[in-house]
Design a protein around this motif. Structure first.
Motif, PDB file in Angstrom:
ATOM      1  N   LEU A  11       0.844  -1.194   0.000  1.00  0.00           N
ATOM      2  CA  LEU A  11       0.000   0.000   0.000  1.00  0.00           C
ATOM      3  C   LEU A  11       0.877   1.241   0.000  1.00  0.00           C
ATOM      4  N   ASP A  12       0.625   2.124  -0.911  1.00  0.00           N
ATOM      5  CA  ASP A  12       1.331   3.391  -0.996  1.00  0.00           C
ATOM      6  C   ASP A  12       1.083   4.193   0.266  1.00  0.00           C
ATOM      7  N   TRP A  13       1.997   5.083   0.595  1.00  0.00           N
ATOM      8  CA  TRP A  13       1.874   5.870   1.822  1.00  0.00           C
ATOM      9  C   TRP A  13       0.689   6.826   1.805  1.00  0.00           C
ATOM     10  N   ASP A  16      -4.887   5.070   3.123  1.00  0.00           N
ATOM     11  CA  ASP A  16      -5.180   4.850   4.533  1.00  0.00           C
ATOM     12  C   ASP A  16      -5.066   3.355   4.831  1.00  0.00           C
ATOM     13  N   MET A  17      -4.179   2.987   5.764  1.00  0.00           N
ATOM     14  CA  MET A  17      -3.900   1.589   6.058  1.00  0.00           C
ATOM     15  C   MET A  17      -5.149   0.852   6.553  1.00  0.00           C
ATOM     16  N   GLY A  20      -7.379   0.248   3.591  1.00  0.00           N
ATOM     17  CA  GLY A  20      -6.798  -0.801   2.760  1.00  0.00           C
ATOM     18  C   GLY A  20      -7.042  -2.177   3.348  1.00  0.00           C
ATOM     19  N   ASN A  33       3.073   1.703   3.349  1.00  0.00           N
ATOM     20  CA  ASN A  33       2.254   2.724   3.962  1.00  0.00           C
ATOM     21  C   ASN A  33       3.026   3.694   4.833  1.00  0.00           C
ATOM     22  N   ALA A  53       1.714   3.078  11.656  1.00  0.00           N
ATOM     23  CA  ALA A  53       1.137   2.346  10.515  1.00  0.00           C
ATOM     24  C   ALA A  53       0.681   0.953  10.939  1.00  0.00           C
TER      25      ALA A  53
END
Length: 57
Positions: A11-13, A16-17, A20, A33, A53
């Motif tokens: 997941l890209d930073w 939202d973790m 996701g 993330n 995260a």
């Protein structure tokens, strides 16, 4: 993405973790993330961001 058969999704930073994880479900690993700018930060700042995260999972 889950239907592709992969074991882990990055997941890209900017994603939202928690969102996701909700979308992917619990049957697949997630990684990433963390804003890459933290790699240039003091170790304690990087560690805190990683812990933040992880706490969202």
């Amino acid at each position: 993405m889950v239907d592709t058969g992969v074991d882990v999704i990055g997941l890209d930073w900017t994603v939202d973790m928690a969102d996701g994880r909700r979308r992917l479900g619990s049957g697949i690993g997630v990684q990433g993330n963390v804003d890459p700018a933290y790699l240039f930060s003091p170790l304690n700042a990087l560690t805190e961001e990683i812990q933040r995260a992880i706490a969202l999972l």
